[in-house]
Motif scaffolding. Structure first.
Motif, PDB file in Angstrom:
ATOM      1  N   VAL A 112       5.856  13.021   2.048  1.00  0.00           N
ATOM      2  CA  VAL A 112       4.755  12.227   1.462  1.00  0.00           C
ATOM      3  C   VAL A 112       4.382  12.910  -0.075  1.00  0.00           C
ATOM      4  N   GLN A 113       4.374  14.322  -0.042  1.00  0.00           N
ATOM      5  CA  GLN A 113       3.973  14.974  -1.212  1.00  0.00           C
ATOM      6  C   GLN A 113       5.096  14.550  -2.262  1.00  0.00           C
ATOM      7  N   GLN A 114       6.245  14.662  -1.949  1.00  0.00           N
ATOM      8  CA  GLN A 114       7.267  14.054  -3.065  1.00  0.00           C
ATOM      9  C   GLN A 114       6.965  12.611  -3.370  1.00  0.00           C
ATOM     10  N   GLU A 115       6.597  11.606  -2.541  1.00  0.00           N
ATOM     11  CA  GLU A 115       6.447  10.294  -3.110  1.00  0.00           C
ATOM     12  C   GLU A 115       5.169  10.096  -3.966  1.00  0.00           C
ATOM     13  N   LEU A 116       4.162  11.294  -3.508  1.00  0.00           N
ATOM     14  CA  LEU A 116       3.017  10.894  -4.279  1.00  0.00           C
ATOM     15  C   LEU A 116       2.924  11.909  -5.744  1.00  0.00           C
ATOM     16  N   ASP A 117       4.190  12.802  -5.753  1.00  0.00           N
ATOM     17  CA  ASP A 117       4.248  13.912  -6.697  1.00  0.00           C
ATOM     18  C   ASP A 117       2.775  14.700  -6.730  1.00  0.00           C
ATOM     19  N   HIS A 118       2.334  14.933  -5.403  1.00  0.00           N
ATOM     20  CA  HIS A 118       1.164  16.016  -5.629  1.00  0.00           C
ATOM     21  C   HIS A 118       1.473  16.857  -4.338  1.00  0.00           C
ATOM     22  N   HIS A 119       1.086  18.032  -4.395  1.00  0.00           N
ATOM     23  CA  HIS A 119       1.814  19.072  -3.406  1.00  0.00           C
ATOM     24  C   HIS A 119       0.242  19.964  -3.090  1.00  0.00           C
ATOM     25  N   ALA A 120       0.409  20.191  -1.673  1.00  0.00           N
ATOM     26  CA  ALA A 120      -0.759  20.939  -1.041  1.00  0.00           C
ATOM     27  C   ALA A 120      -0.194  22.299  -0.592  1.00  0.00           C
ATOM     28  N   GLU A 121      -0.946  23.295  -0.553  1.00  0.00           N
ATOM     29  CA  GLU A 121      -0.720  24.574   0.041  1.00  0.00           C
ATOM     30  C   GLU A 121      -0.634  24.399   1.330  1.00  0.00           C
ATOM     31  N   ILE A 122       0.466  24.685   2.125  1.00  0.00           N
ATOM     32  CA  ILE A 122       0.717  24.265   3.443  1.00  0.00           C
ATOM     33  C   ILE A 122       0.796  25.606   4.130  1.00  0.00           C
ATOM     34  N   THR A 123       0.081  25.920   5.283  1.00  0.00           N
ATOM     35  CA  THR A 123       0.397  27.160   6.022  1.00  0.00           C
ATOM     36  C   THR A 123       0.848  26.751   7.571  1.00  0.00           C
TER      37      THR A 123
END
Length: 110
Positions: free
Chosen positions: A59-70
């Motif tokens: 999903v992040q790649q689709e939106l070109d927006h990335h969260a910090e994921i732990t």
């Protein structure tokens, strides 16, 4: 076109539609000092947690927006803000959160 930071009222309105998500002040980690949209999920196993991370990554790649994921043993925590808007929250952050909320139950997330 730069993304515009949301007003406090806009943030509160969008947050009301995302149970389990909250807004905290950034800690300076990863260059974040403004508001951060956060959520943690507990899953049934490490495998399920890892699968959720992979799905969120798509999903992040689709939106070109990335969260910090732990990724923990059976947990996944996300923290998102828009760095290009000075670490403020924008519509893009809430779109990512909405998309994660839609897919998390399919992985057994609570």
């Amino acid at each position: 076109m730069p993304l515009e930071p949301l007003s406090q009222k806009e943030i509160e309105d969008r947050l009301a539609e995302l149970p389990g998500w909250s807004v905290t002040q950034g800690t300076g980690d990863a260059g974040t000092s403004g508001s951060v949209l956060t959520r943690s999920y507990r899953l049934g196993s490490h495998y399920a947690a890892t699968a959720l991370v992979v799905h969120v990554s798509q999903v992040q790649q689709e939106l070109d927006h990335h969260a910090e994921i732990t990724l923990g043993y059976d947990t996944v925590a996300l923290a998102v803000c828009t760095h290009s808007a000075g670490g403020a929250l924008t519509e893009r952050d809430f779109e990512l959160a909405r998309r994660v909320e839609e897919l998390a139950p399919g992985h057994g997330a609570a």
